[in-house]
Write an enzyme that holds these catalytic residues in place. Structure first.
Site, PDB file in Angstrom:
ATOM      1  N   GLY A   1      37.368  29.494  41.416  1.00 47.54           N
ATOM      2  CA  GLY A   1      38.803  29.244  41.646  1.00 47.54           C
ATOM      3  C   GLY A   1      39.200  27.438  41.447  1.00 47.54           C
TER       4      GLY A   1
ATOM      5  CD  GLU B   1      39.252  31.654  38.032  1.00 49.14           C
ATOM      6  OE1 GLU B   1      39.406  32.637  37.422  1.00 49.14           O
ATOM      7  OE2 GLU B   1      38.774  31.707  39.385  1.00 49.14           O
TER       8      GLU B   1
ATOM      9  CD  GLU C   1      34.381  32.767  39.222  1.00 53.64           C
ATOM     10  OE1 GLU C   1      35.233  32.254  39.450  1.00 53.64           O
ATOM     11  OE2 GLU C   1      33.653  32.463  38.053  1.00 53.64           O
TER      12      GLU C   1
END
Length: 718
Positions: free
Chosen positions: A117, A120, A140
Site C-alpha cells: 500500500g 500504491e 502482497e
C-alpha cells in the site's frame, strides 16, 4: 497547519505547496492501519477545502516511506468474509483515487521502503522521486494476496503489462535503478537532495512546464493493447507465472488475471475487478497461513529482540572452532554482518577449506552486483584464520563447530574454556548431542549453551539456541543478540536429544522408513510429499543431508526415545549406509548424482537402490497418496505436540517457525500447529488412530485427545 493528526499532518510550504507528511506516532515505521487510513481521508478533506493550494508534496517523517498495510488488522476483516475484506479495503482505495484527482499536481518523495500500500499511494501521485537508498515493490503475493489498493491497475498502465506482471507475481523489492529504467519512478536522487528535488519537480508541474493531466489520463484509461497483443502477453505471462508459483500459491496467477480482466476497462471499473480478485485470494487457506506466518515471524522477532535487550554486553568479537564448510559458513555470516571472527582449525587444510567457502560466497555477491570488490576485501579481512588460540582471551563468544563426536567435542570444549576469559560465552554447533552432557567437564557450565546453525549457513534462516540446565540467562541473551546481529532467526529451546527440529524431523524419517519397509516406492513417496508442499521428498532430503549423518543422528534419537524412535527392522537408510551410499556427498544414495550444466548435483533414478532394498522390504505395491501423507505427517505432528507439552519450545508460533525456517515445512500450510488447526484435532486424532498398530509415534498425546474432544485449537481465536 491545515491538518494535524496522530499519523499525518498537512502544512503549507512556500509557493502554495501543501506538504502531506506521514509520521505514525508510537511506531518505528509508517503503515496503513485504520487510523492512518482515516486521517489520510481527513487530510485530503483539508487540502480540498483550503484556499491557495497549488501542489501537494507527499513525504515521510520516518526513515521509511510506508511499509504497507497493518497486517495485524487482516485477521478480523478476513474472518468477516467478503464484506469484511471489502470494508477494510474500500476507504483507502477511495483515498488514493481522490489523491489522483486533486485539482493540483502531486509529487511523492520516496525516502525509504515504499511497499504494498505504501507503493500504491505513490502510484496514485502524478510524479515519483526516489532516493538512491529507497526500495519499492508490491510484495502482497508473499501473503497469499494481490495488491488491493490499485497496484494491478495503475502499475501496468505506467510500466506495461509484462513488467507489472513480473513485479507483482514475484513480489520482490525493486532497487532505484530498476524502478527508473521501467519508468515506475520519474527520478532517482541522492538521499540528502530528495525533498529539494521533489519540490523542484512539483514547481515545474505547478508552473505548467510538466503536463500532469495527461499522465493521469494514462492511469485512468484502458491499456492500449489490441486483442492479438493482449492474447500473446497474457497467455505467455500466465503460463510462466503458473509454472513458477505452482498450484499451492494461487495469488501470483490471480494478480495476472486481475490485470488481464481490467486492461480494457477504465480505472474505477478495473479497481472493482482487482477487489474481487483480492477478496477471492483473502478467502484461501494459503492467505490465512501466510498472513499467520507473517504475524508469527513478528512474534518470534519480538521475543528475540527482548532477549537482546537483556544482553549485558554486545558481541563485538567472535571465534569459531573448526573451519571446514560449516565453520567457514559461520565465519562468512559473522564477517558479512560486521562482526570480526577468528576461524581456528588444527590443520591448514581445514583453514583453506573455510576460507575457500567464505571466498566463494562473497565472490557470488560481487558477480551479482550486490557487493563491490572493495567491500568483499573488507569482509574477508574480518575473518582471521589461525592454528592457535592466540587472542582468544579477547573474544566475546566462541562457536564450537568440530565433528559431531562427543569425545572430540568434550576435549575441544575443555581446551578452549582454559584460554578464554571467565566472561566468554561458549556455544556448541551440535545438531544432536545433549548440551547438558557436553557441559559435564566444563568448570563454567553457566557460560555454555547450544547454537545450532542449519546448513548451508548463509541460506538457512534458523538458529536454535539451546538452553542447558545450568545455562545462565546472560549467556542466552548474548547468543541470541549475536544471532540477531548475524541476520538469523533465533529460537530458544530446551535441551533434549535432537533439540526441537531434529527431534521432530526423525519421526518423519521413521514414517518414511516404515512405508518403504511395507512396500512403498521411495520415488512415489518423494513425489507425493513434494506435491504436498515440501521442497524435496524424504529420500532426496536424506541424500542432501548425508545418509551417514542421518544414520548417526537416528541412533542418537533412538537412544534418547527408545519407546518411539527405536526400531526393530533394517531401515532403508541403514541399507544405503552399509552399501557406502551416503548421498550427494559421494554421488550415490537413494538416487545417483551427476553434475548439471551449472555444475550442481542432479539426481538420477537408479535400479541399484531398489536391488539393495529388495531383501529388506515387502513386495512393491501402490499406496494411496493420502495414506502416504498421513503416515509421513502423523509422527512429526505428534512429536511436535510432545515438545510443546514438555516445554522444549515455548509457543506454537515458535515451533511452527522453527520447522519452516529450519527444514522448509510448506509455508502455505502455516506450520504444523496451524495445519492441525486447519484440519481440526478431532479429524487428526481419527487419522492417527487408523495407524495405531504402527507404534508409539502414531499415538496422539493425551493433551491432543483432550483438545480434540473440547474443540480447542493451538492458536485459539487467532
Amino acid at each position: 497547519m491545515l491538518f494535524s493528526g496522530k499519523a499525518l499532518t498537512v502544512q503549507m510550504l512556500d509557493n502554495g505547496i501543501a506538504e502531506l507528511n506521514f509520521d505514525l506516532q508510537g511506531e518505528s515505521v509508517n503503515k496503513f492501519n485504520r487510523l492512518t487510513v482515516s486521517e489520510f481521508s481527513q487530510a485530503l478533506d483539508a487540502i480540498e477545502a483550503a484556499d491557495g493550494v497549488k501542489g501537494v508534496l507527499l513525504t515521510s517523517g520516518k526513515s521509511v516511506f510506508i511499509v504497507g498495510a497493518d497486517i495485524t488488522e487482516f485477521g478480523d476483516a478476513f474472518a468477516a468474509g467478503p464484506e469484511g475484506v471489502a470494508e477494510l479495503m474500500n476507504k483507502n482505495n477511495e483515498n488514493i483515487s481522490r489523491l489522483e484527482e486533486l485539482p493540483v499536481p502531486s509529487v511523492v518523495a520516496i525516502n525509504g521502503y515504499a511497499l504494498g500500500g505504501g507503493f500504491e499511494v505513490c502510484l496514485g501521485c502524478d510524479f515519483r522521486v526516489m532516493s538512491d537508498q529507497a526500495k519499492v515493490g508490491l510484495p502482497e503475493v508473499k501473503l497469499g494476496l494481490i495488491p488491493g489498493w490499485g497496484g494491478t491497475v495503475r502499475l501496468p498502465r505506467l510500466v506495461g503489462v509484462d513488467v507489472a506482471a513480473e513485479w507483482i507475481a514475484a513480489g520482490k523489492e525493486q532497487r532505484p535503478d530498476a524502478a527508473l529504467t521501467v519508468h515506475a519512478v520519474d527520478a532517482v536522487v541522492q538521499a540528502d537532495k530528495l525533498k529539494e528535488s521533489a519540490l523542484k519537480l512539483l514547481e515545474r508541474a505547478v508552473g505548467g512546464e510538466l503536463d500532469y493531466q495527461s499522465r493521469r489520463e494514462i492511469k485512468k484509461s484502458p491499456i492500449p493493447l489490441n486483442d492479438t497483443e493482449a492474447l500473446m502477453a497474457f497467455f505467455t505471462t500466465k503460463a510462466f507465472v503458473g509454472q513458477q508459483a505452482g498450484r499451492n500459491y494461487p495469488a501470483p496467477l490471480a494478480a495476472v488475471e486481475s490485470i488481464e480482466q481490467g486492461y480494457k476497462l477504465g480505472r474505477d471499473e478495473a479497481l472493482k475487478v482487482e477487489q474481487q480478485q483480492f477478496i477471492k485470494c483473502a478467502q484461501t487457506g494459503a492467505a490465512k497461513s501466510l498472513v499467520g506466518l507473517f504475524l508469527n515471524d513478528q512474534a518470534i522477532s519480538k521475543v528475540a529482540k527482548g532477549w537482546e535487550k537483556n544482553a549485558d554486553k554486545q558481541i563485538e568479537r567472535a571465534a569459531v572452532l573448526g573451519a571446514g564448510i560449516m565453520g567457514g559458513g559461520i565465519a562468512y555470516q559473522s564477517a558479512y554482518k560486521g562482526v570480526p571472527i577468528k576461524m581456528k582449525d588444527i590443520d591448514q587444510k581445514g583453514i583453506d577449506l573455510g576460507l575457500k567457502e567464505a571466498n566463494k560466497l562473497l565472490s557470488k555477491l560481487v558477480e551479482r552486483g550486490r557487493m563491490t570488490p572493495a567491500k568483499m576485501g573488507e569482509t574477508l579481512n574480518r575473518i582471521e584464520p589461525t592454528l592457535s588460540y592466540d587472542g582468544f582471551d579477547n573474544v566475546d563468544v566462541v562457536v564450537e563447530a568440530v565433528v559431531e563426536n562427543p569425545k572430540v567435542k568434550h576435549a575441544v570444549l575443555q581446551e578452549v574454556e582454559k584460554v578464554v576469559s571467565e566472561d566468554t560465552v561458549i556455544a556448541s554447533n551440535t545438531s544432536t548431542i545433549s548440551i547438558d552432557f557436553l557441559a559435564e567437564p566444563l568448570s563454567r557450565p553457566e557460560n555454555f549453551l547450544g547454537m545450532h546453525f542449519f546448513n548451508p549457513v548463509h541460506k538457512m534462516p534458523l538458529v536454535e539456541v539451546i538452553r542447558g540446565k545450568k545455562t545462565s540467562e546472560k549467556a542466552i541473551a548474548r547468543v541470541v543478540a549475536y544471532a540477531n546481529k548475524m541476520g538469523k532467526k533465533a529460537i530458544v529451546v530446551r535441551d533434549c536429544p535432537g533439540f526441537l527440529v531434529n527431534r521432530v524431523l526423525f519421526p518423519y524419517f521413521a514414517g518414511f522408513s516404515m512405508l518403504v519397509r511395507d512396500g512403498a516406492d521411495f520415488q512415489q513417496i518423494d513425489k507425493v510429499m513434494e506435491r504436498w508442499g515440501w521442497p524435496m521428498g524424504p529420500a532426496y532430503l536424506m541424500d542432501v543431508v548425508g545418509i551417514d549423518t542421518g544414520v548417526h543422528a537416528e541412533k542418537v534419537m533412538a537412544e534418547g526415545f527408545p519407546e518411539r524412535m527405536g526400531k526393530t527392522f533394517t531401515a532403508a537408510s541403514d541399507v544405503m549406509f552399509e552399501a557406502g551410499r551416503y548421498g550427494q556427498k559421494n554421488g550415490k544414495g537413494f538416487y545417483n548424482y551427476e553434475e548439471d550444466k551449472k555444475g550442481k548435483p542432479k539426481k538420477v533414478a537408479t535400479e541399484e537402490s531398489y536391488e539393495l532394498l529388495k531383501p529388506h522390504v515387502a513386495e512393491r505395491r501402490e499406496f494411496e497418496n493420502d495414506e502416504i501423507i498421513e503416515r509421513m505427517m502423523v509422527p512429526m505432528a505428534t512429536e511436535l505436540a510432545r515438545c510443546l507439552e514438555e516445554g522444549i519450545v515455548d509457543s506454537p508460533a515458535e515451533a511452527d517457525m522453527a520447522l519452516i525456517y529450519g527444514i522448509g515445512f510448506p509455508p502455505f500450510r502455516g506450520g504444523i500447529f496451524a495445519w492441525l488447526d486447519s484440519i481440526g484435532l478431532d479429524e487428526f486424532v481419527k487419522i492417527a488412530d487408523k495407524y495405531s498398530d504402527l507404534g508409539e509415534l502414531y499415538k496422539p498425546t493425551e493433551r491432543m485427545r483432550e483438545m480434540a474432544a473440547s474443540g480447542k485449537t493451538y492458536y485459539g481465536d487467532k
